[in-house]
Scaffold this active site. Structure first.
Site, PDB file in Angstrom:
ATOM      1  CG  ASP A  40      -9.186  -2.103  12.664  1.00 32.58           C
ATOM      2  OD1 ASP A  40      -8.199  -2.674  12.162  1.00 32.58           O
ATOM      3  OD2 ASP A  40      -9.709  -1.078  12.173  1.00 32.58           O
ATOM      4  CD  GLU A  89      -8.890   1.057   7.790  1.00 28.09           C
ATOM      5  OE1 GLU A  89      -8.755   0.150   8.640  1.00 28.09           O
ATOM      6  OE2 GLU A  89      -8.338   2.163   7.900  1.00 28.09           O
ATOM      7  CG  HIS A 124      -6.491  -2.714   9.186  1.00 34.88           C
ATOM      8  ND1 HIS A 124      -6.611  -1.888  10.273  1.00 34.88           N
ATOM      9  CD2 HIS A 124      -5.317  -2.375   8.596  1.00 34.88           C
ATOM     10  CE1 HIS A 124      -5.562  -1.087  10.345  1.00 34.88           C
ATOM     11  NE2 HIS A 124      -4.746  -1.375   9.338  1.00 34.88           N
ATOM     12  CG  ASP A 134      -0.270  -0.506   2.485  1.00 33.09           C
ATOM     13  OD1 ASP A 134       0.946  -0.302   2.653  1.00 33.09           O
ATOM     14  OD2 ASP A 134      -0.963  -1.118   3.308  1.00 33.09           O
TER      15      ASP A 134
END
Length: 260
Positions: free
Chosen positions: A136, A143, A138, A67
């Protein structure tokens, strides 16, 4: 799925580096998928050491990063281009033309994302993908609620991700709101995946990824569907695993397991 529990960040990093080295020693032109963030820094330091002291060769290696922030030029100190160059690429003998990192400043993001997918296929696919994990759950910038079949695309970052990454910027408002990222579906096409996690802050996410249901609310849980995944964890990151004793039992008995 193989769960490797280590006693320290350094041990975790060395185990991951050895997996990379084993691949390069058998396939010098391997295609590596790489991650950024604080978690893989120890891995990259160990690979640099192995290159300089043991002759680990990267001259035929091809890399694809997961990314990049949208809007940051390559020279920006918080861009992932800059991160990878400073923490790995400039210290090893990888040809610049073999390095692929998503562009945060392309004039046509849709076309670039398709090119990135096509380029991975042209290079024969990713042999080994390195991942971290968000608090979380990801992976990359996929996400919660991201499609588990998603491809390389632009994602709007969650507020928690922006908050977590604000420590790297001068001001919280400087954190980009968008990123270009490999999709979950893209990641799952790698032949082997290694996910690294350390610290108590990742323990809930690790437990959800390994032992929870497969759900888009924890995109790392999609790794349960992959036939060749290794989680390399320090003890704090593994502390919420309900089956931790079983994983350690497997690891202790692995050398004597029947060979397939």
């Amino acid at each position: 799925m193989e769960i490797v529990i280590t006693e320290s960040y350094e041990e975790m990093s060395k185990r991951a580096a050895q997996e990379v080295a084993n691949l390069l020693n058998t396939k010098p032109n391997a295609v590596l998928g790489l991650a950024t963030g604080s978690t893989p820094l120890g891995l990259y330091r160990e690979l640099i050491r192995m290159h300089k002291e043991e002759g680990l060769d990267f001259s035929q290696v091809i890399t694809f990063n997961l990314d990049e922030y949208v809007g940051l030029p390559k020279e920006h100190p918080q861009s992932y281009h800059y991160f990878m160059n400073e923490n790995l690429f400039k210290h090893i003998n990888i040809p610049p033309q073999n390095i692929h990192i998503p562009s945060g400043t392309t004039s046509n993001y849709k076309a670039f994302c398709q090119w990135y997918e096509d380029r991975i296929r042209q290079c024969g696919g990713i042999d080994l993908q390195i991942l971290g994990i968000g608090a979380d759950g990801h992976i990359a910038f996929n996400e919660p609620t991201s499609s588990l079949g998603s491809r390389t695309r632009i994602k709007t970052l969650a507020q928690q991700t922006i908050k977590d990454n604000a420590r790297f910027f001068d001001r919280p408002e400087d954190v980009p709101r968008y990123a270009i990222t490999m999709g979950v579906g893209t990641i799952l096409e790698a032949r082997k995946i290694i996910l690294l996690a350390n610290g108590k802050g990742k323990s809930d996410a690790v437990a959800a990824a390994i032992e929870g249901p497969v759900t888009s609310m924890c995109t790392a849980s999609a790794l349960q569907l992959h036939p060749n995944v290794m989680f390399i964890l320090d003890r704090e990151a593994a502390s919420k695993l309900k089956m931790i004793e079983y994983y350690e039992w497997i690891q202790a008995n692995l050398p004597g397991a029947p060979k397939s």
